[in-house]
Scaffold this motif. Structure first.
Motif, PDB file in Angstrom:
ATOM      1  N   ASP A 183      14.647 -27.929  -6.040  1.00 41.33           N
ATOM      2  CA  ASP A 183      13.567 -28.006  -7.016  1.00 41.33           C
ATOM      3  C   ASP A 183      13.892 -27.074  -8.193  1.00 41.33           C
ATOM      4  O   ASP A 183      14.403 -25.969  -8.011  1.00 41.33           O
ATOM      5  CB  ASP A 183      12.252 -27.587  -6.350  1.00 41.33           C
ATOM      6  N   ARG A 184      13.571 -27.516  -9.406  1.00 44.07           N
ATOM      7  CA  ARG A 184      13.867 -26.704 -10.589  1.00 44.07           C
ATOM      8  C   ARG A 184      13.137 -25.367 -10.559  1.00 44.07           C
ATOM      9  O   ARG A 184      13.615 -24.373 -11.107  1.00 44.07           O
ATOM     10  CB  ARG A 184      13.478 -27.480 -11.848  1.00 44.07           C
ATOM     11  N   ARG A 185      11.979 -25.352  -9.923  1.00 44.83           N
ATOM     12  CA  ARG A 185      11.179 -24.123  -9.880  1.00 44.83           C
ATOM     13  C   ARG A 185      11.736 -23.101  -8.895  1.00 44.83           C
ATOM     14  O   ARG A 185      11.305 -21.948  -8.881  1.00 44.83           O
ATOM     15  CB  ARG A 185       9.730 -24.458  -9.528  1.00 44.83           C
ATOM     16  N   SER A 186      12.651 -23.537  -8.016  1.00 39.97           N
ATOM     17  CA  SER A 186      13.144 -22.636  -6.967  1.00 39.97           C
ATOM     18  C   SER A 186      14.019 -21.523  -7.520  1.00 39.97           C
ATOM     19  O   SER A 186      14.165 -20.478  -6.883  1.00 39.97           O
ATOM     20  CB  SER A 186      13.933 -23.439  -5.925  1.00 39.97           C
TER      21      SER A 186
ATOM     22  N   ARG B 239       9.566 -24.573  -3.182  1.00 35.11           N
ATOM     23  CA  ARG B 239       9.372 -24.785  -4.622  1.00 35.11           C
ATOM     24  C   ARG B 239       9.543 -23.457  -5.364  1.00 35.11           C
ATOM     25  O   ARG B 239      10.197 -23.391  -6.403  1.00 35.11           O
ATOM     26  CB  ARG B 239       7.982 -25.372  -4.882  1.00 35.11           C
ATOM     27  N   ILE B 240       8.926 -22.422  -4.819  1.00 38.81           N
ATOM     28  CA  ILE B 240       9.094 -21.064  -5.350  1.00 38.81           C
ATOM     29  C   ILE B 240       9.395 -20.149  -4.169  1.00 38.81           C
ATOM     30  O   ILE B 240       8.559 -19.989  -3.273  1.00 38.81           O
ATOM     31  CB  ILE B 240       7.828 -20.593  -6.095  1.00 38.81           C
TER      32      ILE B 240
END
Length: 637
Positions: free
Chosen positions: A280-283, A247-248
């Motif tokens: 994931d958009r947060r990546s 995710r991050i």
């Protein structure tokens, strides 16, 4: 009891054992020391082939195995080859060459299927040989395949046991009667065909592609190219828990990405390419439009980065504080390096040059893992190895960026093969401006698939009209069965009648009432009427159940399309037979396939595999995902 030598694992793996032909009695310690020296010599002599090889899961390896259960002490290895069957046959080639270079050694090799060498040569085996009596009969000796025969009658041949031999008996037979156990030329040729082309074939199994990767991964792969396999496998076999680490990104930051050339095996590249995945958009990983010339490099790099991040998320760097003695301090290193030079491992490179140092570092790593590894040592996981390299390996991002201008060209032959395998035609590109996707392609392709013939070998995929049609020689087919089952009985006069009876049951439309007697015609019509009445009754009963209500009907679709308030009139007039509205087959087919495709979450599955085999490429799901509470985003404790 003799030790059970069958594989205990359910994974695709191959086991290999190397025995020393007994020439004189030795105690256990002396025998162990001799076998360990053989391991060092073998791993050193075959290092030029093994150093650069990229294994799917596990490398070729040998270790000492003490005597147990009647099986003498020997050198043992096991390799899990996973989806890449070529790893298994490369090991067959290595084992065969070992017995050629070391004529005092005898080798056995088997996998989950047992004696897979016999399976490969099944068309040429002697009739007496079957799975029940093949144990401990198949060996490599002097670089040739050997099969210990069975006596036709008990005691007919004094040196052949009646039952399958034990390992000590087999070794004694091989050493005393080598000329009588050589497999037939046709059997040896069948196995040799499968391993023909090695070691040159190794280069043909590789695929080079450009990837847009974080600088840390680029530096790691320059030192350890084989770690690309672990990265691909981590991504390919990911699960939702693994993706929490992505995710991050904490180890490989997306803002450090640079373009580089990565060497895969064809199997690894295909695994990476065939999976659809949206980060994931947060990546921080954002892909360019599919029409972008470097879209594939960005997509490959994104997937590989996820695999490396997953690997590193499963371990900690605490181990790197320990001091290790350098590889070059080992007494075996000088001989190992000399062997590499004799076998032209460095390809004439100038000592001290950058390319020479890269090859030298790879050789040191191989030496540490395969030649100089202590018996009691525990191998590092790929994640631990990557973190260790990141802490001990200095790299300059700006220097790595300079290499972008001189990248070697990509291989494109495999991409063409993958597209052909996916439907004999190029998939239609999906542009961002294309808001509507023609879902009738899905239903039409599925109908074409269902209309094809299916046999015991499986269902036929829709064929391209330009392809050559399959021909079937009925006479050759029947003659083949005559050889197996014996001659067919004479044809009777009832064959034509049987054929007519079979054809008459083909479909309702084929019934010809004009050629039937009046009584027969009435009987057939009555049967059909009864059948239709029975089916209609079943439809009425199912219409009011949860099964019936789960299908979308044509009437429901019409009511959704209407913008007037005429629904009440329709309900009053059709309430009595609302349950009998015809089902919209195409709509139900497409909606169920899309639901299955969406639930795969980018992984391989039945819907994507079937559609891809028919050349249908669905666009990515752009519907907004349901929002979750912040607490659900936290990893479980």
């Amino acid at each position: 009891m003799e030790e059970n030598m069958k594989l205990a694992t359910v994974e695709d793996a191959v086991e290999y054992r190397l025995f020393l032909i007994p020439d004189e009695p030795r105690d256990a310690e002396e025998h162990k020391e001799i076998l360990q020296k053989y391991i060092e010599r073998i791993m050193t002599q075959f290092a030029p082939m093994l150093v650069h090889y990229i294994w799917q899961n596990q490398p070729f390896n040998l270790k000492y195995k003490p005597e147990k259960g009647g099986v003498p002490a020997h050198m043992f290895g096991m390799t899990k080859f996973g989806d890449n069957i070529e790893d298994e046959w490369f090991i067959v080639y290595i084992v065969k060459q070992i017995t050629k270079e070391f004529p005092e050694l005898v080798a056995r090799i088997e996998d989950n299927d047992g004696e897979f060498l016999l399976i490969e040569a099944a068309d040429y085996l002697p009739k007496w040989l079957d799975p029940d009596n093949s144990a401990n009969r198949v060996f490599f000796y002097h670089g040739e395949l050997c099969i210990i025969p069975a006596p036709r009658k008990p005691g007919a041949v004094s040196w052949l046991p009646t039952a399958p031999p034990t390992i000590p008996q087999a070794l004694n037979i091989i050493s005393t009667h080598p000329e009588k156990i050589l497999a037939s030329e046709s059997v040896r040729a069948a196995v040799n065909r499968r391993i023909r082309g090695y070691p040159e074939k190794i280069q043909a199994s590789l695929h080079r592609a450009h990837c847009f990767l974080p600088a840390g991964i680029v530096a790691v792969l320059k030192q350890r190219p084989r770690l690309v396999a672990a990265g691909v496998q981590a991504f390919y076999l990911r699960d939702p828990i693994d993706l929490r680490a992505c995710r991050i990104f904490k180890t490989f930051l997306p803002e450090t990405r640079i373009m580089t050339s990565v060497t895969f095996t064809k199997c690894l590249y295909a695994q990476l390419m065939q999976q659809r995945f949206i980060p994931d958009r947060r990546s921080g990983f954002k892909l360019p439009p599919p029409s972008h010339p470097q879209y594939r490099a960005h997509e490959l790099g994104m997937k590989l980065a996820h695999g490396f991040e997953i690997l590193c998320s499963k371990c900690h760097p605490h181990f790197s504080d320990s001091k290790k003695s350098p590889v070059t301090s080992s007494p075996l290193w000088a001989g190992f390096l000399d062997s590499l030079k004799k076998n032209d491992y460095f390809k004439g490179l100038i000592e001290g040059s950058a390319q020479y140092q890269e090859r030298l570092e790879m050789a040191k790593n191989y030496f540490q893992l395969s030649v100089n590894r202590p018996e009691s040592s525990v191998a590092m996981s790929p994640g631990e190895e990557i973190l260790t390299l990141l802490q001990t390996l200095p790299f300059d991002i700006e220097e790595l960026k300079k290499e972008e201008a001189n990248l070697p060209p990509e291989d494109d032959q495999l991409d063409q093969l993958l597209q052909e395998a996916a439907g004999k035609r190029d998939p239609e590109p999906i542009s961002e401006e294309k808001e509507h996707y023609d879902l009738t392609r899905v239903s039409k392709s599925m109908k074409a698939f269902l209309s094809k013939v299916s046999t015991h070998k499986g269902a036929e995929l829709p064929r391209d009209p330009s392809e050559t049609p399959i021909t079937f020689d009925a006479d050759s087919f029947l003659n083949y069965f005559d050889k197996i089952l014996g001659p067919r009985p004479p044809e009777s006069d009832s064959d034509d009648q049987d054929e007519e009876d079979f054809e008459s049951l083909e479909s309702d439309d084929d019934l010809d009432f004009e050629t039937q007697e009046p009584g027969e015609e009435a009987s057939v019509k009555g049967t059909l009427d009864d059948l239709k009445s029975y089916m209609a009754q079943m439809d009425r009963e199912l219409a009011h159940t949860s099964i019936g209500k789960s299908f979308a009907t044509q009437k429901q679709m019409e009511s959704l399309a209407q913008t007037t308030n005429s629904n009440s009139d329709e309900e009053d007039s059709g309430a009595g037979d609302s349950g009998m509205t015809p089902v919209d087959v195409d709509l139900n087919l497409v909606s169920n396939i899309l639901e299955s495709y969406s639930s795969q979450a980018g992984l391989a599955g039945p819907a994507s595999n079937l559609l891809q085999s028919m050349g249908v490429q669905l666009p990515d799901n752009t519907d907004p995902r349901p929002t979750r509470k912040p607490a659900e985003d936290q990893p479980a404790h």
